[in-house]
Design a protein around this motif. Structure first.
Motif, short mmCIF file in Angstrom:
data_model
loop_
_atom_site.label_atom_id
_atom_site.label_comp_id
_atom_site.label_asym_id
_atom_site.label_seq_id
_atom_site.Cartn_x
_atom_site.Cartn_y
_atom_site.Cartn_z
N PHE A 58 115.56 -0.36 92.65
CA PHE A 58 114.26 0.29 92.68
C PHE A 58 114.48 1.80 92.59
O PHE A 58 115.39 2.35 93.20
CB PHE A 58 113.53 -0.07 93.98
N MET A 118 102.97 -7.73 87.82
CA MET A 118 102.69 -7.96 89.24
C MET A 118 101.73 -9.13 89.39
O MET A 118 100.70 -9.20 88.71
CB MET A 118 102.10 -6.70 89.86
N ASP A 164 109.35 -6.18 89.75
CA ASP A 164 110.04 -6.03 91.02
C ASP A 164 110.13 -7.40 91.69
O ASP A 164 109.12 -7.96 92.12
CB ASP A 164 109.26 -5.05 91.92
N HIS A 222 109.84 -1.39 99.39
CA HIS A 222 110.63 -0.47 98.56
C HIS A 222 110.15 0.97 98.70
O HIS A 222 110.95 1.91 98.84
CB HIS A 222 110.55 -0.91 97.09
N PHE A 275 100.52 -1.25 87.06
CA PHE A 275 100.61 -2.67 87.37
C PHE A 275 99.67 -3.55 86.54
O PHE A 275 98.69 -3.06 85.96
CB PHE A 275 100.32 -2.89 88.86
N TRP A 311 102.20 5.53 96.32
CA TRP A 311 101.80 4.20 95.86
C TRP A 311 100.45 4.29 95.13
O TRP A 311 100.26 3.71 94.07
CB TRP A 311 101.73 3.24 97.04
N TRP A 361 106.63 -4.52 97.38
CA TRP A 361 106.51 -3.18 96.81
C TRP A 361 106.38 -2.14 97.94
O TRP A 361 106.99 -1.07 97.88
CB TRP A 361 105.30 -3.10 95.87
#
Length: 419
Positions: free
Chosen positions: A292, A189, A270, A203, A245, A236, A200
């Motif tokens: 995803f 990321m 991603d 998604h 990440f 998240w 992100w």
């Protein structure tokens, strides 16, 4: 009568679905003035400009319509279109779908081309992408090349490690453990430019809340403090605290993040197909794509599919020839040639296969997509998008600031959307 026959012969061109250059008659009086079609494009890719010019020349030769293409700098066009759609509109112009299109539709500056969709049967071949050009069940443009966002990984690394591409968020968390054990970052990321964090969020929100709620948020109709967003940020935050990440991702751009994947320092990333530009040319064939991961199995598959588009301005003079040119330009083989030049994903599901296997994989994957969003900063008001990008980047660094961030975004939403 011989003059009438000659005039109509020159104007034979594409009326029905699948018509060829010699098919159909455009009914025009023999004494009509010479017809002209003007196009304003914002195409930066020289190969694409060449293909567009070739198609315009073919159309002109077959139809007797003089076609003029004025190509503008991509950034300058973003300003110019706001003026020329009002005064001095061309017959056709290039632009973006989603929220950026809706702004001009609301002002009555793009023509309703639902009749062209019906005539050419476009809904049958466009599937979920039709929604990106639809306002109140009417279509106002045609989608061009798209960017299908999802998870990318190296086939050779996964084969060597015995890993399987994650289908669910639980799979992704398990892969994260495996990647860290192998000394790799699970998900590369880089949020220096901020927009990757917003991708992100898209998604996560599409997988948990679905398309309708996501677009309501984008349109300013849903508060950022709405309860439906709590599970999105909960999940998240779980991923962030699981060290999924890249550390210090705010100091890296997407290109550095893509390079980490290419260099086998990260397991997945991603992004969209342009990730390949972060790879050495002789290693691009190792790239693989997977959607995803699923988070809530009850939610249908919705994806970010960022689409450029082409439109007929409401104030253009030659509406019929504009439709006929679009019908020719949009034939599967012509659209495919235009999009191949920039490795874009065709929105039509009946285009000839691409030379790029990643494009073909994206086309195949799109067949199971139920609906599409664009991308956060394309789907919402530009000022709202700027604040959202900042907020999502901040959340990825300091998830404990969630409430303050969302309250701030909610204040921005109320101000921008005049609630």
């Amino acid at each position: 009568m011989a003059g009438v026959a000659l005039a109509t012969t020159r104007r034979r061109f594409m009326i029905g679905t699948g018509a060829v250059l010699a098919g159909g008659l455009l009914a025009r009086p023999a004494i009509a003035q010479a017809r002209e079609l003007t196009i304003i494009s914002n195409i930066g890719n020289a190969d694409q400009r060449t293909v567009l010019q070739r198609l315009a020349d073919e159309y002109a030769k077959a139809s007797g319509v003089a076609v003029t293409i004025n190509n503008m700098d991509h950034e300058a066009h973003k300003t110019a279109i706001r003026s020329y759609l009002v005064v001095g509109a061309p017959d056709i112009c290039f632009w973006f779908s989603g929220n950026r299109m809706k702004a001009f539709v609301k002002r009555g500056l793009f023509d309703d081309i639902s009749d062209l969709y019906e005539r050419e049967g476009y809904k049958d071949v466009l599937g979920a992408t039709t929604g990106a050009l639809t306002v109140d069940d009417r279509q106002y443009g045609l989608p061009l090349g798209g960017l299908l966002w999802g998870m990318f990984y190296r086939k050779d690394v996964f084969e060597e490690k015995g890993w399987t591409a994650p289908a669910t968020i639980e799979d992704l968390l398990k892969l994260g453990e495996q990647a860290r054990s192998a000394g790799m970052v699970p998900v590369s990321m880089g949020t220096k430019e901020m927009w990757p964090a917003a991708g992100w969020f898209d998604h996560m929100n599409l997988r948990i809340g679905g398309l309708e709620k996501h677009l309501a948020l984008m349109d300013g109709k849903l508060p950022y403090t709405d309860a439906s967003l709590k599970p999105v940020f909960d999940k998240w935050e779980e991923l962030i605290r699981a060290d999924l990440f890249t550390p210090n991702h705010t100091s890296s751009g997407w290109e550095q993040a893509a390079a980490a994947l290419a260099q086998k320092k990260a397991a997945m990333m991603d992004l969209a197909g342009f990730i390949k530009y972060g790879f050495p040319p002789d290693e691009v064939d190792q790239l693989a794509y997977v959607p995803f991961p699923v988070i809530d199995p009850s939610i249908a598959r919705y994806e970010d599919f960022s689409l450029n588009s082409i439109h007929i301005p409401k104030n253009g003079k030659n509406k019929q020839d504009a439709r006929d040119f679009l019908a020719y330009f949009y034939k599967p083989e012509n659209l495919a040639a235009f999009l191949e030049a920039e490795s874009a994903v065709p929105p039509r599901n009946d285009c000839p296969p691409s030379k790029d296997p990643l494009i073909n994989a994206a086309v195949e994957s799109m067949k199971t997509v139920v609906g599409t969003a664009q991308y956060y900063d394309r789907d919402t008001d530009p000022d709202m998008a700027q604040e959202g990008l900042k907020g999502f980047q901040e959340f990825m660094v300091k998830p404990e600031r969630r409430d303050q961030i969302l309250e701030r975004l909610e204040g921005t939403r109320k101000r921008i959307f005049k609630e």
